[in-house]
Design a protein around this motif. Structure first.
Motif, mmCIF file in Angstrom:
data_model
loop_
_atom_site.group_PDB
_atom_site.id
_atom_site.type_symbol
_atom_site.label_atom_id
_atom_site.label_comp_id
_atom_site.label_asym_id
_atom_site.label_seq_id
_atom_site.Cartn_x
_atom_site.Cartn_y
_atom_site.Cartn_z
ATOM 1 N N ARG A 20 0.778 -1.327 -0.037
ATOM 2 C CA ARG A 20 0.211 -0.079 -0.042
ATOM 3 C C ARG A 20 0.802 1.414 0.028
ATOM 4 O O ARG A 20 0.357 2.355 -0.459
ATOM 5 C CB ARG A 20 -0.967 0.166 1.227
ATOM 6 N N ASN A 21 2.001 1.201 0.642
ATOM 7 C CA ASN A 21 2.835 2.436 0.621
ATOM 8 C C ASN A 21 3.791 2.375 -0.558
ATOM 9 O O ASN A 21 4.332 3.508 -0.834
ATOM 10 C CB ASN A 21 3.990 2.219 1.582
ATOM 11 N N ASN A 22 3.783 1.411 -1.483
ATOM 12 C CA ASN A 22 4.389 1.704 -2.992
ATOM 13 C C ASN A 22 3.814 2.828 -3.682
ATOM 14 O O ASN A 22 2.613 2.728 -3.632
ATOM 15 C CB ASN A 22 4.219 0.193 -3.631
ATOM 16 N N LEU A 23 4.687 3.784 -4.175
ATOM 17 C CA LEU A 23 4.094 4.842 -4.795
ATOM 18 C C LEU A 23 3.352 4.325 -6.087
ATOM 19 O O LEU A 23 2.383 5.235 -6.628
ATOM 20 C CB LEU A 23 5.262 5.751 -5.231
ATOM 21 N N LEU A 24 3.437 3.244 -6.722
ATOM 22 C CA LEU A 24 3.173 2.619 -7.868
ATOM 23 C C LEU A 24 1.567 2.078 -7.483
ATOM 24 O O LEU A 24 1.014 1.792 -8.485
ATOM 25 C CB LEU A 24 3.983 1.671 -8.667
ATOM 26 N N TYR A 25 1.295 1.876 -6.227
ATOM 27 C CA TYR A 25 0.078 1.159 -6.117
ATOM 28 C C TYR A 25 -1.009 2.150 -5.735
ATOM 29 O O TYR A 25 -0.831 3.247 -5.142
ATOM 30 C CB TYR A 25 0.233 0.313 -4.846
ATOM 31 N N LYS A 64 -11.787 1.836 -0.303
ATOM 32 C CA LYS A 64 -11.229 1.878 0.993
ATOM 33 C C LYS A 64 -9.991 0.841 1.110
ATOM 34 O O LYS A 64 -9.129 1.168 1.907
ATOM 35 C CB LYS A 64 -12.194 1.317 2.080
ATOM 36 N N ALA A 65 -9.866 -0.286 0.660
ATOM 37 C CA ALA A 65 -8.820 -1.009 0.575
ATOM 38 C C ALA A 65 -7.584 -0.542 -0.129
ATOM 39 O O ALA A 65 -6.443 -0.991 0.223
ATOM 40 C CB ALA A 65 -9.346 -2.589 -0.065
ATOM 41 N N SER A 66 -7.627 -0.025 -1.053
ATOM 42 C CA SER A 66 -6.789 0.426 -2.169
ATOM 43 C C SER A 66 -6.939 1.778 -3.023
ATOM 44 O O SER A 66 -7.826 1.881 -3.715
ATOM 45 C CB SER A 66 -6.580 -0.809 -3.229
ATOM 46 N N TYR A 67 -6.032 2.815 -2.671
ATOM 47 C CA TYR A 67 -6.380 4.095 -3.098
ATOM 48 C C TYR A 67 -5.162 4.871 -3.533
ATOM 49 O O TYR A 67 -4.083 4.317 -2.494
ATOM 50 C CB TYR A 67 -7.338 4.891 -2.272
ATOM 51 N N ASP A 68 -5.172 5.608 -4.321
ATOM 52 C CA ASP A 68 -3.824 6.378 -4.676
ATOM 53 C C ASP A 68 -3.529 7.425 -3.345
ATOM 54 O O ASP A 68 -4.254 8.382 -2.936
ATOM 55 C CB ASP A 68 -4.067 7.229 -5.811
ATOM 56 N N ARG A 69 -2.240 7.277 -2.662
ATOM 57 C CA ARG A 69 -1.927 7.978 -1.695
ATOM 58 C C ARG A 69 -0.978 9.098 -1.961
ATOM 59 O O ARG A 69 -0.229 9.818 -1.231
ATOM 60 C CB ARG A 69 -1.120 6.976 -0.951
ATOM 61 N N LEU A 70 -0.789 9.647 -3.457
ATOM 62 C CA LEU A 70 0.161 10.618 -3.738
ATOM 63 C C LEU A 70 -0.168 11.674 -2.983
ATOM 64 O O LEU A 70 0.854 12.404 -2.727
ATOM 65 C CB LEU A 70 -0.002 10.724 -5.351
ATOM 66 N N LEU A 71 -1.241 12.222 -2.880
ATOM 67 C CA LEU A 71 -1.638 13.443 -2.371
ATOM 68 C C LEU A 71 -1.868 13.407 -0.874
ATOM 69 O O LEU A 71 -1.910 14.485 -0.027
ATOM 70 C CB LEU A 71 -2.795 14.227 -2.864
ATOM 71 N N PHE A 102 14.274 12.794 -1.291
ATOM 72 C CA PHE A 102 14.694 12.391 -2.641
ATOM 73 C C PHE A 102 15.072 11.226 -2.788
ATOM 74 O O PHE A 102 16.106 10.746 -2.290
ATOM 75 C CB PHE A 102 15.699 13.336 -3.028
ATOM 76 N N PHE A 103 14.261 10.248 -3.426
ATOM 77 C CA PHE A 103 14.394 8.641 -3.398
ATOM 78 C C PHE A 103 14.481 8.186 -4.601
ATOM 79 O O PHE A 103 13.651 8.702 -5.766
ATOM 80 C CB PHE A 103 13.091 8.010 -2.366
ATOM 81 N N HIS A 104 15.150 7.100 -4.781
ATOM 82 C CA HIS A 104 14.980 6.208 -6.149
ATOM 83 C C HIS A 104 14.422 4.921 -5.857
ATOM 84 O O HIS A 104 14.755 4.259 -4.913
ATOM 85 C CB HIS A 104 16.460 5.917 -6.698
ATOM 86 N N HIS A 105 13.421 4.972 -6.419
ATOM 87 C CA HIS A 105 12.347 3.625 -6.117
ATOM 88 C C HIS A 105 13.096 2.315 -6.597
ATOM 89 O O HIS A 105 13.727 2.398 -7.859
ATOM 90 C CB HIS A 105 10.933 3.837 -6.803
ATOM 91 N N PHE A 106 12.984 1.258 -5.752
ATOM 92 C CA PHE A 106 13.442 -0.053 -6.214
ATOM 93 C C PHE A 106 12.648 -0.528 -7.228
ATOM 94 O O PHE A 106 11.573 -0.815 -7.278
ATOM 95 C CB PHE A 106 13.443 -1.006 -4.990
ATOM 96 N N ALA A 146 5.312 2.815 -19.205
ATOM 97 C CA ALA A 146 3.996 3.676 -19.276
ATOM 98 C C ALA A 146 3.783 4.123 -17.605
ATOM 99 O O ALA A 146 3.555 5.003 -17.400
ATOM 100 C CB ALA A 146 2.876 2.943 -19.602
ATOM 101 N N ARG A 147 3.891 3.044 -16.772
ATOM 102 C CA ARG A 147 3.545 3.427 -15.462
ATOM 103 C C ARG A 147 4.324 4.231 -14.851
ATOM 104 O O ARG A 147 4.173 5.277 -13.984
ATOM 105 C CB ARG A 147 3.408 2.155 -14.549
ATOM 106 N N TRP A 148 5.798 4.113 -15.199
ATOM 107 C CA TRP A 148 6.796 5.020 -14.600
ATOM 108 C C TRP A 148 6.727 6.265 -15.019
ATOM 109 O O TRP A 148 6.909 7.438 -14.410
ATOM 110 C CB TRP A 148 8.127 4.505 -14.978
ATOM 111 N N ILE A 149 6.326 6.249 -16.384
ATOM 112 C CA ILE A 149 6.017 7.611 -17.053
ATOM 113 C C ILE A 149 4.959 8.555 -16.445
ATOM 114 O O ILE A 149 4.909 9.783 -16.240
ATOM 115 C CB ILE A 149 5.956 7.566 -18.614
#
Length: 578
Positions: free
Chosen positions: A41-46, A202-209, A561-565, A380-383
């Protein structure tokens, strides 16, 4: 065909082979360590950017893989109106959520296996934990119910089963099969860049903001609030600037085998420790001298110090140390100001007071346009995530003086230009390139799109999480004709995220660099001749030319400033593509 070993490399099955009825959506998230659902859930791509989107025909899977997360969702169609009891078994943690109707907004978690990552069950073992079996739920025939399943696997034997039973004394659990299932969305004709259909629940939502929670004692000082920002004033007389640490065309080097004198403990700590912290006894004389100069001028006499935001020192014992002094001040009417200014501490006078001056031609431009440049192909997903990061920066700062430049080598999984048109950015440029992916060639193509030689280029990567003050940070540490900026990024470990960071500072790479366009042109741009069909080493070659042309390199560990695994699996179609 169910999920099996090596499935991640497969593309979506076509819709005519597997019609919407009888199957449900599966999203696979690779390169995610740990056994609990928190790293997923904390993964920025999730949950918007899975590695693979596919389907299954029954709620039982055993991919025989490691370090991944699954999100399975769709509709459940009960065969009769009755009370049902649900059960789950899995290795490692899992959850089953069910809506009261077909809307994803009404989800409720019914059953789960563990929450810490240490819990697991054997296949079909539904009675190990009380949380595995639900209370009775009334379902109505001819209605459909949205559901969602999450699975997190670390290593070892992986599996997941969702079963149900009528609420009877002698009821037995059976895995839910295809005749009771249907897709939430047919994704077979969609590009990976199409994400608007993906449900957020509620189970899975975008946490970017969603703000990152700040710990009072964050590990590694990685997510502490960083107050440094953007206003500066001319307060001091100019002084000649010629530091001794600049490389001359002729110089002598005394060979020293540093590695033989450095223990493994020291080497490893350098990869995880941040910038060297200056002591208060060294910083405060500079701050006091700065304030004395401030109070000596009529227009700033009424300002007093609220706090010291930051002091950065570049040591040069032969001619004096250079400092970047950043202070928060308050004026006579209570107005606040942030001051950020480069000064030289040349010497001490007869009263042992520090004397400051402004290094000649060494100041940063708070309004310089910053161009963020990336070269891409079939990511695509990283772009999309990169564009979202840029939107985040713009949303937080309102800074209109930055521009996003994307050079695309004919990506087939996303319409980048369409995505950029929808984005909330101050400005962008986009160019398509033919042939195999070339990092140096792509970056140079982006550089060539910049016309203003007094603007700043920031050569960067896709897989980054940016602090919101990144644009100002680049401006402050780039000085035209004098200095470039190569911030050190934290490489996150597998399973780590900006919300729970763990990893090491990438001290060996110089691929992330801020430099004025005029300076880049002067040193000859990217080396597209030697690095035409390869990458790796082009950053060091560029660094050599930067230093050889008399430019300083400011090298700071940049907080937040992070580089994702990510693994390199699927990133290249051949050895020289990306």
């Amino acid at each position: 065909t169910e999920l099996g070993k090596g499935l991640w490399s497969l593309k979506l099955f076509s819709s005519f082979l597997f019609p919407p009825q009888g199957r449900v959506n599966v999203h696979v998230f690779e390169d995610c360590c740990g056994g609990s659902l928190d790293p997923l859930r904390n993964n920025l791509l999730y949950p918007l950017f899975p590695n693979v989107r596919t389907t299954v025909s029954r709620l039982a899977v055993a991919p025989q893989w490691s370090n991944y997360g699954l999100r399975i969702f769709g509709y459940l169609h009960p065969a009769e109106t009755d009370e049902y009891i649900f059960a789950v078994s899995s290795d490692d943690n899992s959850e089953f959520w069910l809506s009261l109707n077909e809307s994803p907004e009404n989800l409720k978690r019914l059953v789960y296996v563990g929450e810490t990552g240490n819990e697991w069950t054997a296949p079909g073992e539904y009675w190990k934990f009380a949380s595995q079996i639900s209370k009775p739920v009334l379902l109505v025939k001819d209605m459909k119910y949205f559901f969602e399943i999450l699975l997190k696997q670390n290593s070892g034997m992986d599996h997941l089963e969702i079963a149900w039973s009528l609420n009877r004394d002698n009821g037995t659990f059976s895995v839910i099969t295809s005749e009771f299932l249907s897709l939430y969305e047919d994704e077979s004709s969609l590009q990976m860049g199409d994400i608007d259909h993906i449900p957020q629940t509620k189970a899975s939502y975008d946490r970017l903001l969603e703000p990152i929670p700040l710990s009072p004692h964050p590990e590694g000082d990685l997510i502490r609030e960083d107050p440094r920002d953007h206003i500066y004033k001319h307060l001091f007389p100019e002084c000649h600037y010629n530091p001794k640490f600049l490389i001359s065309r002729v110089y002598d080097v005394k060979p020293l085998n540093v590695a033989s004198k450095q223990t493994a403990i020291v080497a490893n700590s350098c990869r995880t420790a941040g910038n060297i912290v200056m002591s208060q006894s060294h910083a405060m004389p500079i701050v006091r001298a700065f304030l004395n100069a401030l109070h000596s001028r009529e227009e700033t006499r009424g300002y007093s110090l609220l706090r010291v935001v930051n002091v950065v020192r570049r040591e040069d014992k032969d001619v004096g140390n250079r400092y970047l002094v950043e202070l928060e001040l308050v004026g006579p009417q209570g107005q606040k100001a942030l001051v950020s200014h480069y000064v030289y501490a040349l010497a001490e006078d007869s009263e042992k007071q520090t004397i400051l001056c402004s290094p000649k031609a060494f100041s940063w431009n708070p309004s310089a346009t910053v161009h963020i440049i990336v070269a891409v192909k079939n990511q695509a997903r990283w772009i999309i995530q990169f564009i979202r990061e840029m939107e985040k920066v713009y949303r937080a700062t309102g800074d209109k003086n930055f521009n996003v430049i994307i050079i695309d080598y004919n990506s087939s999984d996303i319409d980048i230009k369409k995505r950029l048109k929808k984005a909330t950015l101050p400005s962008y440029k986009f160019k398509k390139m033919d042939g195999n992916f070339q990092r140096t060639g792509g970056l140079q193509a982006g550089i060539d799109l910049v016309e203003d030689e007094h603007s700043i280029l920031f050569l960067c990567d896709l897989h980054l999480y940016y602090p919101v003050n990144i644009i100002t940070s680049i401006r402050k540490h780039c000085v035209e004709g004098k200095m470039v900026y190569a911030p050190v990024v934290m490489r996150l470990d597998c399973g780590a995220s900006p919300r729970a960071p763990a990893g090491f500072w990438e001290v060996l790479g110089y691929g992330l660099m801020g430099i004025y366009k005029s300076d880049m042109d002067r040193i000859g741009g990217m080396n597209t001749r030697e690095f035409k069909d390869k990458w790796g080493g082009e950053d060091w070659e560029l660094l050599d030319r930067v230093l050889g042309n008399g430019l300083e390199v400011e090298r700071l560990h940049l907080r937040n400033f992070f580089h994702h695994f990510h693994s390199k699996r699927g990133m290249w179609e051949s050895n020289n593509q990306g």
